[in-house]
Write an enzyme that holds these catalytic residues in place. Structure first.
Site, PDB file in Angstrom:
ATOM      1  CE  LYS A   1      -2.655   6.876  -1.699  1.00 41.23           C
ATOM      2  NZ  LYS A   1      -3.886   7.140  -2.488  1.00 41.23           N
TER       3      LYS A   1
ATOM      4  CE1 TYR B   1      -3.485   2.797   0.410  1.00 46.69           C
ATOM      5  CE2 TYR B   1      -2.175   3.424   2.317  1.00 46.69           C
ATOM      6  CZ  TYR B   1      -3.178   3.708   1.400  1.00 46.69           C
ATOM      7  OH  TYR B   1      -3.852   4.909   1.467  1.00 46.69           O
TER       8      TYR B   1
HETATM    9  N1  LIG Z   1      -8.750   6.298   5.016  1.00 50.07           N
HETATM   10  C1  LIG Z   1      -7.641   6.923   5.390  1.00 50.07           C
HETATM   11  O1  LIG Z   1      -7.329   7.055   6.588  1.00 50.07           O
HETATM   12  C2  LIG Z   1      -6.740   7.514   4.348  1.00 50.07           C
HETATM   13  C3  LIG Z   1      -6.996   7.426   2.982  1.00 50.07           C
HETATM   14  N2  LIG Z   1      -6.144   7.994   2.080  1.00 50.07           N
HETATM   15  C4  LIG Z   1      -6.400   7.945   0.636  1.00 50.07           C
HETATM   16  O2  LIG Z   1      -7.660   8.548   0.390  1.00 50.07           O
HETATM   17  C5  LIG Z   1      -8.280   7.952  -0.727  1.00 50.07           C
HETATM   18  C6  LIG Z   1      -9.687   7.537  -0.349  1.00 50.07           C
HETATM   19  O3  LIG Z   1      -9.604   6.611   0.709  1.00 50.07           O
HETATM   20  P1  LIG Z   1     -10.891   6.110   1.504  1.00 50.07           P
HETATM   21  O4  LIG Z   1     -12.024   6.991   1.189  1.00 50.07           O
HETATM   22  O5  LIG Z   1     -10.491   5.884   2.896  1.00 50.07           O
HETATM   23  O6  LIG Z   1     -11.089   4.689   0.824  1.00 50.07           O
HETATM   24  P2  LIG Z   1     -12.417   4.002   0.297  1.00 50.07           P
HETATM   25  O7  LIG Z   1     -12.072   2.583   0.039  1.00 50.07           O
HETATM   26  O8  LIG Z   1     -13.561   4.292   1.187  1.00 50.07           O
HETATM   27  O9  LIG Z   1     -12.660   4.764  -1.075  1.00 50.07           O
HETATM   28  C7  LIG Z   1     -11.967   4.472  -2.227  1.00 50.07           C
HETATM   29  C8  LIG Z   1     -12.954   4.502  -3.381  1.00 50.07           C
HETATM   30  O10 LIG Z   1     -12.234   4.169  -4.565  1.00 50.07           O
HETATM   31  C9  LIG Z   1     -13.015   3.270  -5.316  1.00 50.07           C
HETATM   32  N3  LIG Z   1     -12.187   2.416  -6.143  1.00 50.07           N
HETATM   33  C10 LIG Z   1     -11.369   1.414  -5.725  1.00 50.07           C
HETATM   34  N4  LIG Z   1     -10.828   0.824  -6.780  1.00 50.07           N
HETATM   35  C11 LIG Z   1     -11.294   1.455  -7.883  1.00 50.07           C
HETATM   36  C12 LIG Z   1     -11.094   1.282  -9.261  1.00 50.07           C
HETATM   37  N5  LIG Z   1     -10.322   0.309  -9.756  1.00 50.07           N
HETATM   38  N6  LIG Z   1     -11.721   2.125 -10.106  1.00 50.07           N
HETATM   39  C13 LIG Z   1     -12.548   3.094  -9.628  1.00 50.07           C
HETATM   40  N7  LIG Z   1     -12.779   3.295  -8.342  1.00 50.07           N
HETATM   41  C14 LIG Z   1     -12.156   2.483  -7.478  1.00 50.07           C
HETATM   42  C15 LIG Z   1     -13.765   2.437  -4.287  1.00 50.07           C
HETATM   43  O11 LIG Z   1     -14.907   1.825  -4.847  1.00 50.07           O
HETATM   44  C16 LIG Z   1     -14.069   3.463  -3.217  1.00 50.07           C
HETATM   45  O12 LIG Z   1     -15.330   4.042  -3.424  1.00 50.07           O
HETATM   46  C17 LIG Z   1      -7.399   6.778  -1.142  1.00 50.07           C
HETATM   47  O13 LIG Z   1      -6.654   7.154  -2.264  1.00 50.07           O
HETATM   48  C18 LIG Z   1      -6.498   6.549   0.067  1.00 50.07           C
HETATM   49  O14 LIG Z   1      -5.258   6.044  -0.330  1.00 50.07           O
HETATM   50  C19 LIG Z   1      -5.062   8.701   2.489  1.00 50.07           C
HETATM   51  C20 LIG Z   1      -4.766   8.812   3.803  1.00 50.07           C
HETATM   52  C21 LIG Z   1      -5.569   8.242   4.846  1.00 50.07           C
HETATM   53  C1  LIG Z   2      -5.782  -1.042  12.074  1.00 51.11           C
HETATM   54  C2  LIG Z   2      -4.733  -0.218  12.772  1.00 51.11           C
HETATM   55  C3  LIG Z   2      -5.014  -0.229  14.274  1.00 51.11           C
HETATM   56  C4  LIG Z   2      -4.844  -1.599  14.844  1.00 51.11           C
HETATM   57  C5  LIG Z   2      -4.184  -1.495  16.204  1.00 51.11           C
HETATM   58  C6  LIG Z   2      -3.951  -2.865  16.842  1.00 51.11           C
HETATM   59  C7  LIG Z   2      -3.176  -3.722  15.924  1.00 51.11           C
HETATM   60  C8  LIG Z   2      -3.162  -2.701  18.083  1.00 51.11           C
HETATM   61  O1  LIG Z   2      -5.201  -3.421  17.155  1.00 51.11           O
HETATM   62  C9  LIG Z   2      -4.681   1.231  12.292  1.00 51.11           C
HETATM   63  C10 LIG Z   2      -3.607   2.020  13.062  1.00 51.11           C
HETATM   64  C11 LIG Z   2      -3.111   3.090  12.111  1.00 51.11           C
HETATM   65  C12 LIG Z   2      -3.990   2.982  10.909  1.00 51.11           C
HETATM   66  C13 LIG Z   2      -3.458   3.511   9.568  1.00 51.11           C
HETATM   67  C14 LIG Z   2      -3.047   4.960   9.668  1.00 51.11           C
HETATM   68  O2  LIG Z   2      -4.084   5.767  10.177  1.00 51.11           O
HETATM   69  C15 LIG Z   2      -2.555   5.511   8.361  1.00 51.11           C
HETATM   70  C16 LIG Z   2      -3.301   5.105   7.156  1.00 51.11           C
HETATM   71  C17 LIG Z   2      -3.223   5.881   6.055  1.00 51.11           C
HETATM   72  C18 LIG Z   2      -3.770   5.498   4.826  1.00 51.11           C
HETATM   73  O3  LIG Z   2      -3.496   6.097   3.798  1.00 51.11           O
HETATM   74  C19 LIG Z   2      -4.651   4.327   4.747  1.00 51.11           C
HETATM   75  C20 LIG Z   2      -5.089   3.801   6.058  1.00 51.11           C
HETATM   76  C21 LIG Z   2      -3.961   3.779   7.096  1.00 51.11           C
HETATM   77  C22 LIG Z   2      -2.894   2.803   6.588  1.00 51.11           C
HETATM   78  C23 LIG Z   2      -4.530   3.344   8.478  1.00 51.11           C
HETATM   79  C24 LIG Z   2      -5.014   1.877   8.425  1.00 51.11           C
HETATM   80  C25 LIG Z   2      -5.419   1.324   9.791  1.00 51.11           C
HETATM   81  C26 LIG Z   2      -4.308   1.494  10.824  1.00 51.11           C
HETATM   82  C27 LIG Z   2      -3.103   0.652  10.435  1.00 51.11           C
END
Ligand SMILES: NC(=O)C1=CN([C@@H]2O[C@H](COP(=O)(O)OP(=O)(O)OC[C@H]3O[C@@H](n4cnc5c(N)ncnc54)[C@H](O)[C@@H]3O)[C@@H](O)[C@H]2O)C=CC1
Ligand SMILES: C[C@H](CCCC(C)(C)O)[C@H]1CC[C@H]2[C@@H]3[C@H](O)CC4=CC(=O)CC[C@]4(C)[C@H]3CC[C@]12C
Length: 368
Positions: A163, A159
């Site tokens: 990214k 992952y």
């Molecule tokens: N959730 C988090 O804590 C974080 C997320 N991100 C980034 O933010 C973005 C959004 O993440 P989330 O909303 O958490 O994830 P999510 O899984 O809820 O949303 C991702 C969306 O992308 C769509 N998708 C996946 N594969 C696809 C494909 N082949 N074609 C078209 N659409 C596709 C999914 O259907 C989904 O709706 C991602 O790029 C992720 O890497 C960055 C930092 C933290």
């Molecule tokens: C699932 C983890 C927490 C489990 C704790 C345990 C093992 C003791 O029960 C989550 C802890 C940190 C999270 C990640 C972090 O917030 C950064 C992220 C950024 C992204 O871009 C995608 C998601 C994630 C990797 C997020 C995923 C869950 C954790 C690893």
């Protein structure tokens, strides 16, 4: 909804617009981008909630498509002024193969860039991640760092690798000539761990706590700080960047911005308790209840079990060596680059972010 008295001239495309973050970006754009004429939402899986958006003054076009399919991406991008590329495979639990993660996150991003170049779209915003920087495989802390803080960003997990590669592609594409001869302007936003309405892992922890009689057990020392940011503020940053990129192309083009707000610095578990506590859960222990070496062993065991069981079923628990390392390594940001470059101030205070998230966890109660 947009004020229709203003000139509605812009076409935006949000890839991944039906995901956790994507839905917030979509709703925020409809509320706060008055120049929007059409909003295209491109996702592998379209949500039923899109229907309710179609009655407003902005034309909402839902496109079911796959970012790995270049022709589908090009068709969606054609005629758009701005692309917000948030689609991605967020998998740190081993649910999908490394090849698929690469294909969606890296090849998918390359397809979006090429579509912009071929069709003449000039502004591209990429949702990157803190994971592009760290925590690294050495588990070195990143304490209140900013975009210029030196840090050895070395990854092995699919992952963060994907990214980091995708972010580089986006930044390197800044300045490429698009159809019509003008330069492409790109930038990348790096959220830390996003929380808020729709955060699936928060819900998973909540239900786990309910199953354990209202208790969660501390696994990570309270001293390990984990950066978190409210989803509404992350969405707001995307909207602002999209708006300002045209006027401040020279300053913002090719730049990265951490996503931040006033959420407190806490450990991953203590932070979750800000929401789960008021919903009736209790975090047991002021110190981790298990020694770290045992957690490492359990995490390794989970990896082995995942591998052994793969032919029969998908075993993808929250605890694995990677998630343990991320949760157990301090990674927090402290920066004002987004304020200096495009005037960002968090739209939601910590209190409001907290209230909204608690309300959502409570409504999620029945959906175990
Ligand atoms: N959730 C988090 O804590 C974080 C997320 N991100 C980034 O933010 C973005 C959004 O993440 P989330 O909303 O958490 O994830 P999510 O899984 O809820 O949303 C991702 C969306 O992308 C769509 N998708 C996946 N594969 C696809 C494909 N082949 N074609 C078209 N659409 C596709 C999914 O259907 C989904 O709706 C991602 O790029 C992720 O890497 C960055 C930092 C933290
Ligand atoms: C699932 C983890 C927490 C489990 C704790 C345990 C093992 C003791 O029960 C989550 C802890 C940190 C999270 C990640 C972090 O917030 C950064 C992220 C950024 C992204 O871009 C995608 C998601 C994630 C990797 C997020 C995923 C869950 C954790 C690893």
């Amino acid at each position: 909804m947009a004020n229709s008295a203003q000139t509605q001239e812009l076409v935006y495309l949000v890839t991944g617009g039906c995901g956790f973050l994507g839905e917030h970006v979509v709703r925020m754009l409809l509320q706060r981008e008055p120049r929007l004429r059409e909003l295209r939402i491109f996702d592998l899986h379209l949500g039923p909630w899109l229907e309710e958006l179609k009655t407003g003054p902005v034309q909402v076009t839902a496109i079911q498509g796959d970012v790995t399919q270049a022709h589908e991406v090009a068709a969606a991008v054609a005629g758009a002024h701005v692309v917000i590329h948030t689609a991605g495979l967020v998998d740190v639990f081993g649910k999908t193969s490394p090849e698929t993660i690469h294909e969606v996150n890296v090849q998918g991003t390359q397809n979006v860039i090429e579509a912009c170049v071929q069709t003449g779209t000039r502004f591209l915003i990429y949702t990157s991640s803190m994971e592009v920087v760290g925590p690294n495989i050495k588990g070195q802390p990143f304490y209140r760092g900013n975009e210029n803080t030196p840090y050895e960003a070395v990854h092995r997990h699919p992952y963060p690798c994907s990214k980091a590669l995708a972010e580089r592609l986006v930044l390197e594409a800044n300045g490429r000539e698009v159809l019509g001869g003008l330069p492409l302007v790109t930038c990348a936003l790096r959220p830390t761990g996003i929380y808020g309405e729709g955060h699936q892992i928060m819900k998973d922890f909540y239900h786990q706590g309910l199953r354990l009689g209202g208790r969660l057990f501390r696994a990570i020392p309270a001293s390990v700080e984990h950066g978190r940011v409210y989803v509404g503020n992350v969405a707001w940053m995307h909207v602002l960047v999209a708006r300002e990129l045209e006027h401040r192309a020279a300053l913002m083009g090719g730049q990265v911005y951490f996503c931040y707000d006033n959420s407190p610095y806490k450990s991953y578990e203590d932070f979750n308790m800000e929401f789960l506590g008021p919903c009736g859960l209790r975090l047991v222990g002021t110190r981790p209840l298990m020694p770290y070496w045992l957690l490492v062993l359990l995490a390794a065991l989970n990896t082995l079990l995942q591998w052994l069981l793969r032919p029969l079923l998908l075993y993808a628990p929250l605890l694995n060596p990677y998630t343990l390392a991320v949760a157990n390594t301090t990674f927090t940001v402290s920066t004002d680059k987004a304020r200096r470059h495009f005037g960002y101030e968090p739209l939601f205070s910590w209190e409001e972010s907290r209230t909204r998230t608690i309300r959502w966890v409570r409504t999620a109660e029945g959906s175990a």
